[in-house]
Design a protein around this motif. Sequence first.
Motif, PDB file in Angstrom:
ATOM      1  N   GLY A  98       8.450  22.708  -9.756  1.00 59.34           N
ATOM      2  CA  GLY A  98       8.079  21.718 -10.753  1.00 59.34           C
ATOM      3  C   GLY A  98       8.920  21.750 -12.004  1.00 59.34           C
ATOM      4  N   LYS A 113       3.458  17.885  -1.177  1.00 62.77           N
ATOM      5  CA  LYS A 113       3.649  19.110  -1.948  1.00 62.77           C
ATOM      6  C   LYS A 113       2.392  19.992  -2.076  1.00 62.77           C
ATOM      7  CE  LYS A 113       7.610  19.076  -5.064  1.00 62.77           C
ATOM      8  NZ  LYS A 113       8.018  18.988  -6.477  1.00 62.77           N
ATOM      9  N   SER A 119       9.503  15.528 -12.580  1.00 66.20           N
ATOM     10  CA  SER A 119       8.589  15.988 -11.528  1.00 66.20           C
ATOM     11  C   SER A 119       8.073  17.379 -11.875  1.00 66.20           C
ATOM     12  CB  SER A 119       9.288  16.021 -10.165  1.00 66.20           C
ATOM     13  OG  SER A 119       8.421  16.530  -9.168  1.00 66.20           O
ATOM     14  N   SER A 120       6.805  17.458 -12.208  1.00 69.85           N
ATOM     15  CA  SER A 120       6.201  18.753 -12.547  1.00 69.85           C
ATOM     16  C   SER A 120       5.345  19.310 -11.418  1.00 69.85           C
ATOM     17  CB  SER A 120       5.339  18.614 -13.808  1.00 69.85           C
ATOM     18  OG  SER A 120       4.304  17.666 -13.603  1.00 69.85           O
ATOM     19  N   ALA A 121       5.216  18.566 -10.317  1.00 67.98           N
ATOM     20  CA  ALA A 121       4.393  19.023  -9.197  1.00 67.98           C
ATOM     21  C   ALA A 121       5.048  20.208  -8.503  1.00 67.98           C
ATOM     22  CB  ALA A 121       4.186  17.888  -8.205  1.00 67.98           C
ATOM     23  N   LYS A 122       4.238  21.197  -8.156  1.00 70.84           N
ATOM     24  CA  LYS A 122       4.731  22.387  -7.473  1.00 70.84           C
ATOM     25  C   LYS A 122       4.312  22.370  -6.006  1.00 70.84           C
ATOM     26  CE  LYS A 122       4.577  25.453 -11.523  1.00 70.84           C
ATOM     27  NZ  LYS A 122       4.135  26.779 -12.012  1.00 70.84           N
ATOM     28  N   GLU A 152      10.997  12.713  -3.525  1.00 71.67           N
ATOM     29  CA  GLU A 152       9.667  12.698  -4.135  1.00 71.67           C
ATOM     30  C   GLU A 152       8.930  11.385  -3.863  1.00 71.67           C
ATOM     31  OE1 GLU A 152       6.823  14.437  -7.129  1.00 71.67           O
ATOM     32  OE2 GLU A 152       8.479  15.298  -5.993  1.00 71.67           O
TER      33      GLU A 152
END
Length: 313
Positions: A119, A92, A124-127, A85
């Motif tokens: 996510g 992403k 880390s919540s990013a998709k 990340e």
Amino acid sequence: MRILYATAAALLAGSAAGCTSPPEVRIAAVGDMNGHKNYAPDSPSGRNGAAITQLVENNEIDAFLGLGDFQYSTAYCEDYVKYWERLWGGTKPKLYWVSAQNHDWEPDRNEDLDNFMNGQCPGSSAKAAVNQERGFIRNGEPYSKDFGNWHFAFLSSALWRYDPGRARELTAWLDKDLAAAKAAGKHLAVVHHEPYFTSNTDEHERAAEHKPWIDVMWKHRVRLTLSGSQHNYERSCPVNNADECVSDGMTAFQVSTGGMGLRSFLSSPPYIEKRFNDTHGFLRLTLRHDGSFEWIFVPTSGLSADSGTRSAP
């Protein structure tokens, strides 16, 4: 030193009546990305991640195709968040991914890649782009996606090791998926981690078990394939399912130069037109409405490169 990359070519001017040409599709692709516990920005992985992130942020590409083996050696949620990340997270928003065996995914051992891409890993919540569009995608689950007038099928090579029966079942899925796209007038491409058209290394030979998939690709005249795994770069001639260079074959790109140590070639298949193992970088593709395309390998650590064009069918 910051590396600046030229933007993709502008859209062609329209006719005097004001019509414009159909848009191009701009793609970046690479696999085998980040080493064990690496978060160094000046590493080969860090340079690649930063360069592709810049393309994403500047809207210079429409998609980044992650060709598997995102994080070494055995990756869990914590590893993706602490290491991958930090170097690659900026990709992403335009990331479409396939899971590879062992490093990305091994049943009952490391099974977190699908959670990370959706996510769901702590911190880390990013998709990934494809998860934003479709929700949770299970490791090994196939999917397909249209980019302009091009249709891409994404397949997990790991199934041939972990669930060969399911891999054989996906041959029928691939046949139906490609047939429908071709009937709709789309040009076809397939993404999978383990390469079939490749030179041997001291770690891997060709993924011979993929032959049923290759036969289906040839049946529908897939234009290009993208894979990784070998820790070097290769491009084939347009090749059929019998390893013959033919005008209507598949151009197979094997791009595993994301950041891992590079491997030597131990064989010389006649269908390989370009290869090198001394440079990290990534592939850029410009896909046109008529089925023609351009490619350029962008070196970020090293000097070797590759570029060219393939005309419309």
